[in-house]
Design an enzyme around this catalytic site. Structure first.
Site, PDB file in Angstrom:
ATOM      1  N   ASP A  34      41.050  34.080  39.441  1.00 30.43           N
ATOM      2  CA  ASP A  34      40.300  33.548  38.300  1.00 30.43           C
ATOM      3  C   ASP A  34      39.232  34.536  37.819  1.00 30.43           C
ATOM      4  O   ASP A  34      38.740  35.350  38.593  1.00 30.43           O
ATOM      5  CB  ASP A  34      39.651  32.214  38.706  1.00 30.43           C
ATOM      6  CG  ASP A  34      39.227  31.393  37.508  1.00 30.43           C
ATOM      7  OD1 ASP A  34      39.698  31.673  36.385  1.00 30.43           O
ATOM      8  OD2 ASP A  34      38.418  30.460  37.689  1.00 30.43           O
ATOM      9  N   HIS A  51      43.296  39.950  31.475  1.00 31.64           N
ATOM     10  CA  HIS A  51      44.587  39.607  32.096  1.00 31.64           C
ATOM     11  C   HIS A  51      45.359  40.883  32.428  1.00 31.64           C
ATOM     12  O   HIS A  51      46.003  40.980  33.471  1.00 31.64           O
ATOM     13  CB  HIS A  51      45.415  38.723  31.155  1.00 31.64           C
ATOM     14  CG  HIS A  51      44.776  37.402  30.859  1.00 31.64           C
ATOM     15  ND1 HIS A  51      44.206  36.628  31.839  1.00 31.64           N
ATOM     16  CD2 HIS A  51      44.623  36.704  29.702  1.00 31.64           C
ATOM     17  CE1 HIS A  51      43.719  35.522  31.296  1.00 31.64           C
ATOM     18  NE2 HIS A  51      43.953  35.545  29.995  1.00 31.64           N
ATOM     19  N   LEU A 145      56.846  41.439  53.332  1.00 38.03           N
ATOM     20  CA  LEU A 145      55.934  40.488  52.685  1.00 38.03           C
ATOM     21  C   LEU A 145      56.672  39.634  51.650  1.00 38.03           C
ATOM     22  O   LEU A 145      57.454  40.161  50.852  1.00 38.03           O
ATOM     23  CB  LEU A 145      54.815  41.277  51.975  1.00 38.03           C
ATOM     24  CG  LEU A 145      53.850  40.459  51.120  1.00 38.03           C
ATOM     25  CD1 LEU A 145      52.883  39.671  51.999  1.00 38.03           C
ATOM     26  CD2 LEU A 145      53.063  41.360  50.170  1.00 38.03           C
TER      27      LEU A 145
HETATM   28  C1  IPE Z   1      43.206  28.272  37.655  1.00 35.31           C
HETATM   29  O1  IPE Z   1      42.267  28.858  36.827  1.00 35.31           O
HETATM   30  C2  IPE Z   1      44.584  28.720  37.254  1.00 35.31           C
HETATM   31  C3  IPE Z   1      44.919  30.097  37.547  1.00 35.31           C
HETATM   32  C4  IPE Z   1      44.126  30.981  38.133  1.00 35.31           C
HETATM   33  C5  IPE Z   1      46.233  30.487  37.163  1.00 35.31           C
HETATM   34  P1  IPE Z   1      41.729  28.139  35.505  1.00 35.31           P
HETATM   35  O2  IPE Z   1      40.805  29.107  34.875  1.00 35.31           O
HETATM   36  O3  IPE Z   1      42.853  27.645  34.695  1.00 35.31           O
HETATM   37  O4  IPE Z   1      40.959  26.887  36.106  1.00 35.31           O
HETATM   38  P2  IPE Z   1      39.785  26.008  35.494  1.00 35.31           P
HETATM   39  O5  IPE Z   1      40.205  25.617  34.108  1.00 35.31           O
HETATM   40  O6  IPE Z   1      38.564  26.869  35.467  1.00 35.31           O
HETATM   41  O7  IPE Z   1      39.640  24.860  36.427  1.00 35.31           O
HETATM   42  C1  IPE Z   2      42.496  33.618  35.383  1.00 35.90           C
HETATM   43  O1  IPE Z   2      41.492  34.058  34.540  1.00 35.90           O
HETATM   44  C2  IPE Z   2      43.870  33.839  34.808  1.00 35.90           C
HETATM   45  C3  IPE Z   2      44.540  32.611  34.376  1.00 35.90           C
HETATM   46  C4  IPE Z   2      44.083  31.415  34.489  1.00 35.90           C
HETATM   47  C5  IPE Z   2      45.825  32.780  33.734  1.00 35.90           C
HETATM   48  P1  IPE Z   2      40.943  33.153  33.349  1.00 35.90           P
HETATM   49  O2  IPE Z   2      41.753  33.450  32.130  1.00 35.90           O
HETATM   50  O3  IPE Z   2      40.897  31.727  33.746  1.00 35.90           O
HETATM   51  O4  IPE Z   2      39.499  33.742  33.169  1.00 35.90           O
HETATM   52  P2  IPE Z   2      38.168  32.895  32.990  1.00 35.90           P
HETATM   53  O5  IPE Z   2      38.106  31.949  34.139  1.00 35.90           O
HETATM   54  O6  IPE Z   2      38.266  32.209  31.665  1.00 35.90           O
HETATM   55  O7  IPE Z   2      37.087  33.921  33.029  1.00 35.90           O
HETATM   56 MG    MG Z   3      39.523  30.571  34.658  1.00 38.08          MG
END
Ligand code: IPE
Ligand code: IPE
Ligand code: MG
Length: 254
Positions: A34, A51, A145
């Site tokens: 995240d 990303h 792995l």
């Molecule tokens: C969880 O992160 C999903 C992934 C890392 C793929 P999100 O960014 O979607 O989660 P919330 O919305 O902060 O709970």
């Molecule tokens: C995690 O990073 C990747 C996915 C959920 C696909 P985010 O896109 O949720 O990044 P933040 O949490 O908004 O910074």
């Molecule tokens: Mg996120």
């Protein structure tokens, strides 16, 4: 062994510390990757740049997990709730498996890594699923792995589906309700081929599960860091493992 564990504690940085012990390495590490969007925004970049950069962290952590001797690495790449995001961002995320595998599949094969996917294949664009299926096919006999991508994965949907399939079999008389136990339920989940995670890592400072492996994480050790996923390093991964090795897992016992 206890002596060696203790002797690490005084070390100031993971670089100075020994490698994680050969024994007591978590068999299955799951990561909620995240913070990509915030990492990019802090640099004045669009979220998709985060990303893209996150892919490099995937490579770093895969190599580290392999080197340390982790057997299963599950990476939460896209949740069933992430479809709520703006379409251009979703489209970009859906292109990443193809881009990642075009760059890395040969090296994954060389390193005996087995690629898997955990999630709903329907609704994924064909270029996403085709790239993954190719990687899964080409690595299916690898014995190193297991790199398991949780893509279009949602724990509540997974459990509701499991309950539905079990209920149908019971209604049809193919299953005796008395035979429904934890093991049978686990075997109906998308993770049926995997042991439960020993260690869950979440980056970006959020302290929640966001619909990730709710059943399977019942007794996992949890480790959080404020670092955003694109900035996640091999050293931090090692730090999480060493912290895991210091924990006493009791599973309700003493
Ligand atoms: C969880 O992160 C999903 C992934 C890392 C793929 P999100 O960014 O979607 O989660 P919330 O919305 O902060 O709970
Ligand atoms: C995690 O990073 C990747 C996915 C959920 C696909 P985010 O896109 O949720 O990044 P933040 O949490 O908004 O910074
Ligand atoms: Mg996120």
């Amino acid at each position: 062994m206890i002596d060696r564990l203790w002797s690490r504690r005084g070390k100031t940085s993971p670089q100075e510390a020994d490698l994680p012990l050969g024994d007591n390495v978590p068999q299955h590490v799951a990561i909620i990757m995240d913070g990509n969007g915030r990492w990019a925004q802090n640099r004045g970049l669009p979220r998709i740049a985060g990303h893209h950069s996150g892919m490099k962290a995937v490579k770093r952590v895969t190599k580290a997990a392999d080197r340390i001797g982790v057997k299963y690495l599950t990476l939460y790449a896209f949740s069933t709730e992430n479809w709520k995001r703006p379409k251009p961002e979703v489209d970009f995320l859906m292109r990443l498996p193809q881009e990642f595998l075009a760059l890395e599949l040969d090296e994954l094969i060389e390193n005996n890594v087995q690629v898997r996917m955990m999630g709903y294949r329907e609704n994924l664009p064909s270029y996403t699923i085709d790239a993954l299926e190719e990687a899964i096919h080409k690595t299916k006999n690898n014995t190193g792995l297991v790199l398991n991508f949780a893509l279009n994965y949602g724990s509540r949907a997974e459990m509701a589906d499991a309950v539905r399939s079990i209920a149908k079999e019971a209604a049809d008389g193919r299953l005796n309700p008395d035979d429904i136990d934890e093991q049978l339920f686990s075997s109906r989940l998308l993770s049926s081929e995997l042991p439960d995670p020993d260690l869950l890592i979440r980056t970006s400072g959020e302290l929640r599960l966001s619909n990730f492996m709710l059943w399977q994480l019942a007794y996992s050790e949890l480790w959080f860091t404020d670092v955003y996923w694109p900035a996640f390093t091999e050293e931090l991964f090692q730090e999480a493992i060493m912290e895991y090795q210091r924990r006493a897992r009791r599973f309700g016992g003493v």
